[in-house]
Motif scaffolding. Structure first.
Motif, mmCIF file in Angstrom:
data_model
loop_
_atom_site.group_PDB
_atom_site.id
_atom_site.type_symbol
_atom_site.label_atom_id
_atom_site.label_comp_id
_atom_site.label_asym_id
_atom_site.label_seq_id
_atom_site.Cartn_x
_atom_site.Cartn_y
_atom_site.Cartn_z
ATOM 1 N N LEU A 1 -16.432 43.963 18.103
ATOM 2 C CA LEU A 1 -16.153 45.149 18.912
ATOM 3 C C LEU A 1 -15.860 44.813 20.362
ATOM 4 N N GLY A 2 -16.525 43.794 20.882
ATOM 5 C CA GLY A 2 -16.376 43.452 22.292
ATOM 6 C C GLY A 2 -17.516 43.942 23.150
ATOM 7 N N LEU A 3 -18.726 44.032 22.564
ATOM 8 C CA LEU A 3 -19.893 44.429 23.344
ATOM 9 C C LEU A 3 -20.391 43.244 24.156
ATOM 10 N N PRO A 4 -20.900 43.493 25.361
ATOM 11 C CA PRO A 4 -21.367 42.381 26.193
ATOM 12 C C PRO A 4 -22.611 41.725 25.600
ATOM 13 N N LEU A 5 -22.657 40.395 25.683
ATOM 14 C CA LEU A 5 -23.837 39.664 25.226
ATOM 15 C C LEU A 5 -25.015 39.974 26.146
ATOM 16 N N ASP B 1 -9.184 40.823 23.478
ATOM 17 C CA ASP B 1 -8.828 40.877 22.056
ATOM 18 C C ASP B 1 -10.054 41.291 21.255
ATOM 19 N N ASP B 2 -10.420 42.579 21.370
ATOM 20 C CA ASP B 2 -11.552 43.113 20.616
ATOM 21 C C ASP B 2 -11.203 44.528 20.153
ATOM 22 N N LEU B 3 -12.015 45.057 19.245
ATOM 23 C CA LEU B 3 -11.686 46.350 18.649
ATOM 24 C C LEU B 3 -11.743 47.497 19.649
ATOM 25 N N ILE B 4 -12.684 47.463 20.584
ATOM 26 C CA ILE B 4 -12.763 48.562 21.550
ATOM 27 C C ILE B 4 -11.483 48.632 22.384
ATOM 28 N N THR B 5 -10.978 47.480 22.812
ATOM 29 C CA THR B 5 -9.702 47.461 23.531
ATOM 30 C C THR B 5 -8.584 48.012 22.654
ATOM 31 N N MET C 1 -26.530 55.755 23.037
ATOM 32 C CA MET C 1 -25.432 54.964 22.478
ATOM 33 C C MET C 1 -24.079 55.481 22.952
ATOM 34 N N ARG C 2 -23.926 56.804 23.044
ATOM 35 C CA ARG C 2 -22.664 57.352 23.545
ATOM 36 C C ARG C 2 -22.422 56.932 24.990
ATOM 37 N N ASP C 3 -23.473 57.008 25.824
ATOM 38 C CA ASP C 3 -23.333 56.606 27.223
ATOM 39 C C ASP C 3 -23.016 55.117 27.329
ATOM 40 N N TYR C 4 -23.680 54.340 26.497
ATOM 41 C CA TYR C 4 -23.450 52.888 26.498
ATOM 42 C C TYR C 4 -22.012 52.582 26.080
ATOM 43 N N ALA C 5 -21.559 53.215 24.987
ATOM 44 C CA ALA C 5 -20.196 52.991 24.507
ATOM 45 C C ALA C 5 -19.173 53.414 25.553
ATOM 46 N N ALA C 6 -19.426 54.529 26.240
ATOM 47 C CA ALA C 6 -18.496 55.003 27.271
ATOM 48 C C ALA C 6 -18.347 53.967 28.386
ATOM 49 N N GLY C 7 -19.448 53.322 28.749
ATOM 50 C CA GLY C 7 -19.392 52.292 29.785
ATOM 51 C C GLY C 7 -18.586 51.083 29.347
ATOM 52 N N VAL C 8 -18.771 50.670 28.089
ATOM 53 C CA VAL C 8 -18.023 49.521 27.571
ATOM 54 C C VAL C 8 -16.532 49.860 27.475
#
Length: 387
Positions: free
Chosen positions: A141-145, A196-200, A179-186
């Protein structure tokens, strides 16, 4: 008097005796506790999945739904809205070359398994599968480590429900909002700095000028984080549970890792973590002498359908050589899970690495702590011992 309460801890612990009675005696059953009909035979569940115009997902698909999801996500829409979403999301999957994940996935699996060398007793979920699944999710997905633990904790809470109130509790809603707030930030970060990740690719997906809007990108990302953590994690823990219980199957998979492929399919049939999903009736349906009314909710018991002797000979036998074509471990028809390729690849890769370090193991606890969820079924802890 027979009762079936999909919210009860007893059903979480072992639903299969109740499923058999449902299939044999009450194939179209009204559950007072769930306030919905229950379909348990393979043929009836598949027919409902095929008839999405009658058995609609637009009012939500989880037995206890999260606020704001129904009618807006891939799993909670019907065609043609569903087809549009699926096409755009699939376009993002195509752009993200999944074959390129093979080597990183293997490295993540080997790193997660390495600390178990020489350890005689451990929790498969805490000490291996959760570390693997969340790291893979970050890569795909491209979430930060660095966010793995908090993401996992909230994703697990999102799919749970309160067995007493038979609804989502404040802690489950809070986890979803986090989770929604976190996803919005990413998403915002990826728009500023594409990768090159799914969120992009969700943000950029376009077919004939049509794109996912902001809310669709957010809900798709939130849902895939939940599915990636809990569905993949639950799938893997149930597979490990089966191999821990059936020693001959485990030994054969260790000796010949190519058998993992078919063993995965048999686990998805025999003991799927995706047990029950709901639908909303758009018209009256006569079935097995019962009349289900338009406006009623219907539970599709995937876990029961997969054990239906009308479809599979000796369904309560775990047989890794079985032909499991048509199992419902990943759903079916328009709502077949979009991430099946990643899930299969991930579990095979993870279990191969795990078996390289821990080739012989058995279950420590006779009684397992099961996750309180009316939709999914998987253990909260799975302690294994080398044997």
């Amino acid at each position: 008097m027979f009762r079936f309460d999909p919210f009860s801890p007893e059903v979480d612990a072992d639903p299969f005796p109740a499923y058999r009675r449902l299939r044999d005696e009450f194939p179209c059953f009204w559950s007072d506790e769930a306030e919905m009909w229950v379909l348990s035979r393979y043929a009836d569940v598949v027919a409902a999945l095929d008839d999405w115009e009658t058995y609609s997902s637009a009012q939500g698909n989880m037995m206890t739904e999260l606020p704001g999801r129904a009618g807006s996500t891939l799993g909670t829409t019907d065609p043609p809205h569903h087809d549009r979403l699926r096409g755009l999301i699939q376009h993002a999957f195509v752009r993200r070359n999944l074959d390129s994940l093979s080597d990183p996935m293997r490295e993540i699996a080997e790193a997660a398994a390495a600390p178990l060398a020489g350890v005689d007793r451990f929790d498969f979920i805490e000490d291996f599968s959760s570390r693997f699944t969340v790291r893979v999710l970050c890569a795909v997905l491209g979430l930060p480590l660095g966010d793995e633990e908090v993401v996992r904790r909230n994703a697990v809470l999102m799919v749970q429900s309160d067995p007493v109130t038979r609804a989502k509790g404040p802690e489950h809603i809070a986890a979803y909002e986090w989770m929604r707030d976190y996803a919005a930030g990413v998403i915002e970060e990826r728009r500023a700095h594409p990768q090159d990740d799914l969120i992009t690719h969700f943000s950029q997906a376009e077919i004939d000028g049509d794109r996912l809007d902001e809310r669709e990108v957010l809900l798709t990302t939130t849902t895939l984080i939940m599915a990636g953590v809990e569905s993949l994690g639950g799938f893997m823990s149930m597979f490990a549970l089966n191999l821990a219980d059936f020693h001959d199957a485990r030994r054969r998979c260790v000796e010949n890792p190519e058998l993992l492929r078919n063993a995965i399919e048999e686990s998805l049939r025999y003991n799927t973590s995706a047990q029950r999903f709901k639908r909303y009736l758009t018209r009256d349906v006569e079935l097995h002498g019962q009349t289900m009314r338009a406006g009623d909710f219907v539970c599709l018991a995937y876990g029961s359908a997969n054990r239906d002797e009308r479809q599979y000979p000796d369904p309560d036998v775990y047989d890794i050589t079985r032909r499991t074509k048509g199992h419902l471990g990943f759903g079916g028809n328009v709502h077949l899970c979009l991430g099946t390729t990643i899930a299969r690849m991930a579990v095979k890769t993870a279990m191969k690495a795990f078996h390289d370090v821990v080739p012989e193991y058995t279950r420590t606890d006779a009684v397992l702590p099961w996750m309180p969820s009316s939709t999914f079924r998987s253990p909260m802890r799975l302690e294994l011992t080398r044997c």
